[in-house]
Design a protein around this motif. Structure first.
Motif, PDB file in Angstrom:
ATOM      1  N   ALA A  91      -9.383  -0.078   2.681  1.00  0.00           N
ATOM      2  CA  ALA A  91      -9.549  -0.271   1.244  1.00  0.00           C
ATOM      3  C   ALA A  91     -10.782  -1.114   0.941  1.00  0.00           C
ATOM      4  O   ALA A  91     -11.089  -2.070   1.651  1.00  0.00           O
ATOM      5  CB  ALA A  91      -8.315  -0.954   0.670  1.00  0.00           C
ATOM      6  N   GLU A  92     -11.487  -0.732  -0.123  1.00  0.00           N
ATOM      7  CA  GLU A  92     -12.634  -1.520  -0.556  1.00  0.00           C
ATOM      8  C   GLU A  92     -12.184  -2.842  -1.181  1.00  0.00           C
ATOM      9  O   GLU A  92     -12.874  -3.855  -1.087  1.00  0.00           O
ATOM     10  CB  GLU A  92     -13.459  -0.717  -1.562  1.00  0.00           C
ATOM     11  CG  GLU A  92     -14.129   0.518  -0.949  1.00  0.00           C
ATOM     12  CD  GLU A  92     -14.970   1.262  -1.961  1.00  0.00           C
ATOM     13  OE1 GLU A  92     -15.087   0.790  -3.118  1.00  0.00           O
ATOM     14  OE2 GLU A  92     -15.517   2.322  -1.599  1.00  0.00           O
ATOM     15  N   ALA A  93     -11.028  -2.803  -1.844  1.00  0.00           N
ATOM     16  CA  ALA A  93     -10.472  -4.003  -2.478  1.00  0.00           C
ATOM     17  C   ALA A  93      -8.975  -3.791  -2.653  1.00  0.00           C
ATOM     18  O   ALA A  93      -8.483  -2.657  -2.564  1.00  0.00           O
ATOM     19  CB  ALA A  93     -11.132  -4.255  -3.829  1.00  0.00           C
ATOM     20  N   HIS A  94      -8.250  -4.858  -2.880  1.00  0.00           N
ATOM     21  CA  HIS A  94      -6.819  -4.735  -3.126  1.00  0.00           C
ATOM     22  C   HIS A  94      -6.369  -5.840  -4.077  1.00  0.00           C
ATOM     23  O   HIS A  94      -7.080  -6.823  -4.281  1.00  0.00           O
ATOM     24  CB  HIS A  94      -6.019  -4.799  -1.820  1.00  0.00           C
ATOM     25  CG  HIS A  94      -6.157  -6.093  -1.089  1.00  0.00           C
ATOM     26  ND1 HIS A  94      -7.089  -6.282  -0.089  1.00  0.00           N
ATOM     27  CD2 HIS A  94      -5.500  -7.276  -1.209  1.00  0.00           C
ATOM     28  CE1 HIS A  94      -6.991  -7.515   0.389  1.00  0.00           C
ATOM     29  NE2 HIS A  94      -6.043  -8.137  -0.286  1.00  0.00           N
ATOM     30  N   GLN A  95      -5.187  -5.653  -4.646  1.00  0.00           N
ATOM     31  CA  GLN A  95      -4.586  -6.636  -5.537  1.00  0.00           C
ATOM     32  C   GLN A  95      -3.145  -6.872  -5.118  1.00  0.00           C
ATOM     33  O   GLN A  95      -2.481  -5.970  -4.594  1.00  0.00           O
ATOM     34  CB  GLN A  95      -4.640  -6.145  -6.989  1.00  0.00           C
ATOM     35  CG  GLN A  95      -6.047  -6.041  -7.562  1.00  0.00           C
ATOM     36  CD  GLN A  95      -6.046  -5.398  -8.935  1.00  0.00           C
ATOM     37  OE1 GLN A  95      -5.930  -4.174  -9.055  1.00  0.00           O
ATOM     38  NE2 GLN A  95      -6.179  -6.207  -9.977  1.00  0.00           N
ATOM     39  N   GLN A 140      -5.170  -1.611   4.601  1.00  0.00           N
ATOM     40  CA  GLN A 140      -5.969  -2.668   3.986  1.00  0.00           C
ATOM     41  C   GLN A 140      -7.398  -2.653   4.514  1.00  0.00           C
ATOM     42  O   GLN A 140      -8.349  -2.885   3.772  1.00  0.00           O
ATOM     43  CB  GLN A 140      -5.324  -4.028   4.237  1.00  0.00           C
ATOM     44  CG  GLN A 140      -5.981  -5.177   3.491  1.00  0.00           C
ATOM     45  CD  GLN A 140      -5.137  -6.436   3.507  1.00  0.00           C
ATOM     46  OE1 GLN A 140      -3.925  -6.374   3.337  1.00  0.00           O
ATOM     47  NE2 GLN A 140      -5.756  -7.573   3.729  1.00  0.00           N
ATOM     48  N   ARG A 176       1.495  -5.187  -2.862  1.00  0.00           N
ATOM     49  CA  ARG A 176       0.045  -5.123  -2.676  1.00  0.00           C
ATOM     50  C   ARG A 176      -0.389  -3.656  -2.704  1.00  0.00           C
ATOM     51  O   ARG A 176       0.282  -2.790  -2.135  1.00  0.00           O
ATOM     52  CB  ARG A 176      -0.352  -5.785  -1.360  1.00  0.00           C
ATOM     53  CG  ARG A 176      -1.838  -5.693  -1.019  1.00  0.00           C
ATOM     54  CD  ARG A 176      -2.189  -6.610   0.153  1.00  0.00           C
ATOM     55  NE  ARG A 176      -2.306  -8.002  -0.284  1.00  0.00           N
ATOM     56  CZ  ARG A 176      -2.603  -9.024   0.536  1.00  0.00           C
ATOM     57  NH1 ARG A 176      -2.807  -8.802   1.823  1.00  0.00           N
ATOM     58  NH2 ARG A 176      -2.683 -10.253   0.061  1.00  0.00           N
ATOM     59  N   THR A 177      -1.528  -3.389  -3.369  1.00  0.00           N
ATOM     60  CA  THR A 177      -2.065  -2.036  -3.446  1.00  0.00           C
ATOM     61  C   THR A 177      -3.577  -2.097  -3.612  1.00  0.00           C
ATOM     62  O   THR A 177      -4.118  -3.093  -4.089  1.00  0.00           O
ATOM     63  CB  THR A 177      -1.446  -1.253  -4.632  1.00  0.00           C
ATOM     64  OG1 THR A 177      -1.978   0.081  -4.654  1.00  0.00           O
ATOM     65  CG2 THR A 177      -1.741  -1.917  -5.967  1.00  0.00           C
ATOM     66  N   ASP A 178      -4.234  -1.003  -3.229  1.00  0.00           N
ATOM     67  CA  ASP A 178      -5.671  -0.901  -3.442  1.00  0.00           C
ATOM     68  C   ASP A 178      -5.989  -0.007  -4.634  1.00  0.00           C
ATOM     69  O   ASP A 178      -7.149   0.339  -4.867  1.00  0.00           O
ATOM     70  CB  ASP A 178      -6.366  -0.358  -2.183  1.00  0.00           C
ATOM     71  CG  ASP A 178      -5.896   1.043  -1.809  1.00  0.00           C
ATOM     72  OD1 ASP A 178      -4.816   1.453  -2.292  1.00  0.00           O
ATOM     73  OD2 ASP A 178      -6.587   1.731  -1.045  1.00  0.00           O
ATOM     74  N   HIS A 179      -4.970   0.367  -5.412  1.00  0.00           N
ATOM     75  CA  HIS A 179      -5.143   1.270  -6.546  1.00  0.00           C
ATOM     76  C   HIS A 179      -4.900   0.494  -7.839  1.00  0.00           C
ATOM     77  O   HIS A 179      -3.758   0.157  -8.162  1.00  0.00           O
ATOM     78  CB  HIS A 179      -4.172   2.446  -6.424  1.00  0.00           C
ATOM     79  CG  HIS A 179      -4.461   3.576  -7.355  1.00  0.00           C
ATOM     80  ND1 HIS A 179      -3.854   3.695  -8.576  1.00  0.00           N
ATOM     81  CD2 HIS A 179      -5.303   4.641  -7.245  1.00  0.00           C
ATOM     82  CE1 HIS A 179      -4.287   4.786  -9.186  1.00  0.00           C
ATOM     83  NE2 HIS A 179      -5.174   5.373  -8.397  1.00  0.00           N
ATOM     84  N   PHE A 220       0.806  -1.217   0.000  1.00  0.00           N
ATOM     85  CA  PHE A 220       0.000   0.000   0.000  1.00  0.00           C
ATOM     86  C   PHE A 220       0.844   1.275   0.000  1.00  0.00           C
ATOM     87  O   PHE A 220       0.572   2.219   0.742  1.00  0.00           O
ATOM     88  CB  PHE A 220      -0.974  -0.009   1.193  1.00  0.00           C
ATOM     89  CG  PHE A 220      -1.948  -1.156   1.148  1.00  0.00           C
ATOM     90  CD1 PHE A 220      -3.090  -1.083   0.352  1.00  0.00           C
ATOM     91  CD2 PHE A 220      -1.711  -2.323   1.868  1.00  0.00           C
ATOM     92  CE1 PHE A 220      -3.978  -2.149   0.296  1.00  0.00           C
ATOM     93  CE2 PHE A 220      -2.594  -3.392   1.814  1.00  0.00           C
ATOM     94  CZ  PHE A 220      -3.733  -3.306   1.024  1.00  0.00           C
TER      95      PHE A 220
END
Length: 201
Positions: free
Chosen positions: A183-187, A180, A143-146, A107
């Protein structure tokens, strides 16, 4: 700031970091690095779960590092340290023979505006520098939520000769960080340091 002054500051910080790292790197344990360790939730829990690894968290904000140290002290962990450092200076400060076994970048700031993308941590030059300090097969976990940042980061890794994406490899350790949870979601992706070829002769 004049170039000479900036260079002098960097040289001073390099010397300070090398002095701080010297006793830490006496460990024979594999080294895990978290870049931008925040308040230390993730790395403290990771170090507790994996006492066979030595963990170093770096961040630029002193208050975050103080909070992190309090967490690891309460847990009485001996296999973790926290340092205030820019990642580029930190990697340069590592001794030539030191190799990282595992790196986490979780993140980090996505710099969403296109004109600011150059400020993102994960760039081809960063991957090259990281590879120079990573042992063969070392694991890089991102890992990021963007979503746009994820797509760009994945492309950079895919195109980089020193790293191989490992889409089937499971995430090594799950703990919902503060970012995290928001965040609504992450990848996420995991990459491994490619085989290191040594010049002939």
């Amino acid at each position: 700031m004049p170039l000479e002054t900036a260079q002098a500051i960097t040289a001073t910080r390099l010397a300070e970091l090398r002095a701080l790292l010297a006793p830490l790197l006496e460990t024979k344990l594999p080294l895990t690095l978290e870049i931008g360790s925040g308040h230390g939730h993730y790395l403290t829990a990771y170090a507790q779960a994996y006492p066979e690894r030595y963990c170093i968290g770096i961040d630029l904000i002193g208050d975050r590092l103080d909070r992190s140290a309090r967490k690891s002290d309460r847990a009485k962990l001996k296999n973790i340290s926290w340092l205030r450092a820019d990642v580029g200076v930190f990697l340069e400060a590592l001794p030539a023979e030191t190799r990282l076994a595992e790196i986490f970048l979780l993140f980090s700031d996505p710099w969403p505006k296109r004109r600011h993308w150059k400020n993102r941590v994960l760039q081809p030059e960063f991957l090259s520098l990281l590879a120079s300090k990573a042992g063969e097969g070392a694991r890089f976990c991102f890992r990021t939520d963007h979503a746009p940042y994820f797509a760009q980061a994945q492309q950079f890794v895919t195109e980089h000769a020193d790293w191989n994406l490992c889409p089937q490899e499971p995430w090594p350790f799950e703990l919902a960080t503060v970012f995290q949870q928001r965040a609504e979601a992450h990848q996420s992706f995991i990459a491994r340091r490619a085989a290191i070829t040594h010049p002939q002769g």
